[in-house]
Design an enzyme around this catalytic site. Structure first.
Site, mmCIF file in Angstrom:
data_model
loop_
_atom_site.group_PDB
_atom_site.id
_atom_site.type_symbol
_atom_site.label_atom_id
_atom_site.label_comp_id
_atom_site.label_asym_id
_atom_site.label_seq_id
_atom_site.Cartn_x
_atom_site.Cartn_y
_atom_site.Cartn_z
ATOM 1 N N THR A 156 1.672 -4.501 16.347
ATOM 2 C CA THR A 156 1.608 -4.851 14.927
ATOM 3 C C THR A 156 0.584 -3.975 14.222
ATOM 4 O O THR A 156 -0.576 -3.915 14.623
ATOM 5 C CB THR A 156 1.235 -6.339 14.748
ATOM 6 O OG1 THR A 156 2.173 -7.144 15.459
ATOM 7 C CG2 THR A 156 1.246 -6.719 13.280
ATOM 8 N N PHE A 192 -2.138 -4.395 18.929
ATOM 9 C CA PHE A 192 -2.491 -4.234 17.526
ATOM 10 C C PHE A 192 -2.800 -2.760 17.276
ATOM 11 O O PHE A 192 -3.694 -2.194 17.900
ATOM 12 C CB PHE A 192 -3.643 -5.169 17.152
ATOM 13 C CG PHE A 192 -3.240 -6.614 17.234
ATOM 14 C CD1 PHE A 192 -2.557 -7.214 16.190
ATOM 15 C CD2 PHE A 192 -3.476 -7.346 18.385
ATOM 16 C CE1 PHE A 192 -2.134 -8.529 16.281
ATOM 17 C CE2 PHE A 192 -3.061 -8.662 18.493
ATOM 18 C CZ PHE A 192 -2.391 -9.255 17.443
ATOM 19 N N LYS A 193 -2.026 -2.194 16.379
ATOM 20 C CA LYS A 193 -2.034 -0.743 16.149
ATOM 21 C C LYS A 193 -3.095 -0.385 15.108
ATOM 22 O O LYS A 193 -3.005 -0.775 13.947
ATOM 23 C CB LYS A 193 -0.646 -0.294 15.694
ATOM 24 C CG LYS A 193 -0.441 1.205 15.693
ATOM 25 C CD LYS A 193 1.019 1.526 15.393
ATOM 26 C CE LYS A 193 1.284 3.014 15.479
ATOM 27 N NZ LYS A 193 2.709 3.329 15.158
ATOM 28 N N ILE A 194 -4.081 0.389 15.554
ATOM 29 C CA ILE A 194 -5.279 0.658 14.763
ATOM 30 C C ILE A 194 -5.492 2.168 14.656
ATOM 31 O O ILE A 194 -5.388 2.879 15.659
ATOM 32 C CB ILE A 194 -6.510 0.015 15.436
ATOM 33 C CG1 ILE A 194 -6.324 -1.510 15.537
ATOM 34 C CG2 ILE A 194 -7.796 0.357 14.703
ATOM 35 C CD1 ILE A 194 -7.368 -2.191 16.418
#
Length: 396
Positions: A156, A192-194
């Site tokens: 996400t 979680f895409k950062i």
């Protein structure tokens, strides 16, 4: 303490999708031209070549052969390609939401409409907070639907406007994780895409220490890779083709020029160096090669954990037949054994911090990171503008 990732139930492998053709316009991401955006973030299933003739003839395809070395997955997929190239995992992002909003009959549209009808968001007086709440709900609702359709993890996207705010990133991930918990999606199914700013890398370190899995993107330099590995990021994503494109049109980046002087492609060289660093020094991170443009790129990267391949490359691999005596001629280019003999300088083995990272990032990584962030920010703003226009949704 990190979460141990278990194989999902076998029922995930039998999911089917309706035969709808769903496309949307290109965003900045090279993998955003079709409705699904997939990245291989969980080693469950190798890309399948569909019906194999190997039982009858002893022949297999190039796709079968290369899949023994790396996880090969679709860069993008439309529903008609789901059985042909089954995705192992998915990314939910602003770009995906834009695609859903452009197609009212997509199976994910209800997930968005339900987010816009959520009373906990609609009751907020502050318009900015209300829109942010709607976006978070929509991302999680769609992510929850995707988790039912793929065997692996759902990544996400974290709002790129938080890229330089460590605590803002952490708060946003906690908020998203809470929403996922409310719809019974366990944390081991999530990434979680950062963005790989220093603040993003530091947020990854803190989140991973809580057992929350992170996916660091927009990596264009060895310094970013090493800092991300030291932070314990679960997945590190390098864009091979974008580094090459920059090198073709610019000069003055020491890391890229050193690779060219060695006679190497700078994008492929970065993946090789990153892989060797991760494996030589025992970091837990998995390396993902994205923006792979052709079969030669893919052959040069065999052994890396994950390779995101465009559909045209997958189709070519699937259609190329390999005889039994030929399939063993494919060479693993990257391995823990070869990594052990790779030499790094003392400067490269530093304990990375914000100052050293900033000093080591050359113009290529600085410019490409900025361009990636601008693209993601623009997409996020477009989603909010559309949500503002259609809220409240009809017939909910």
């Amino acid at each position: 303490m990190s979460i141990s990732l278990q194989s999902p139930p076998s029922s995930f492998f039998s999911s089917s999708l309706p035969k709808s053709r769903l496309r949307f316009a290109n965003g900045f991401s090279s993998s955003s031209n079709l409705l699904f955006k997939f990245n291989a973030s969980f080693p469950v299933v190798h890309a399948s070549s569909g019906f194999s003739s190997s039982v009858d003839t002893g022949l297999s395809t190039e796709l079968d052969a290369v899949s023994t070395f790396s996880e090969i997955v679709p860069d993008t997929v439309i529903f008609d390609d789901f059985e042909k190239f089954p995705p192992t995992a998915a990314t939910v992002s602003s770009s995906l939401l834009l695609g859903i909003l452009s197609l009212p009959d997509t199976i994910f549209r209800n997930a968005v409409d339900m987010a816009l009808a959520d009373s906990s968001c609609s009751g907020l007086d502050n318009p900015e907070l209300r829109l942010s709440c709607f976006v978070n709900k929509a991302l999680v609702n769609v992510g929850g639907d995707l988790a039912k359709l793929v065997p692996g993890r759902v990544s996400t996207e974290v709002d790129a406007r938080l890229a330089y705010d460590t605590h803002g990133i952490i708060r946003r991930v906690h908020d998203l994780l809470k929403l996922y918990n409310e719809i019974d999606i366990p944390p081991e199914r999530l990434l979680f895409k950062i963005p790989s700013t220093w603040q993003g890398i530091d947020a990854s370190r803190l989140l991973e220490s809580e057992g929350i899995q992170t996916h660091l993107t927009f990596v264009y330099s060895f310094a970013q890779t090493a800092a991300a590995a030291q932070a314990g990021a679960s997945v590190i994503q390098i864009f091979v083709g974008r580094v090459r494109d920059w090198a073709r049109n610019h000069s003055g980046d020491p890391e890229i020029e050193a690779a060219i002087q060695r006679g190497e492609d700078p994008g492929l060289a970065l993946v090789k160096k990153a892989y060797n660093y991760i494996h030589k020094y025992g970091h837990k991170s998995k390396l993902m090669a994205a923006a792979v443009r052709n079969k030669q790129d893919l052959f040069s990267l065999l052994g890396v954990d994950y390779i995101i391949a465009p559909l045209k490359v997958l189709q070519s691999l699937k259609e190329s037949i390999t005889a039994p005596d030929e399939k063993y001629s494919y060479v693993r280019r990257l391995s823990p054994q070869s990594a052990s003999s790779y030499n790094f300088t003392a400067e490269e083995l530093t304990k990375w911090d914000q100052l050293s990272l900033s000093s080591a990032m050359g113009p290529a990584s600085v410019e490409l990171l900025a361009a990636g962030l601008d693209g993601y920010v623009n997409q996020a703003k477009r989603v909010e503008e559309l949500f503002d226009k259609i809220w409240p949704p009809p017939n909910v």
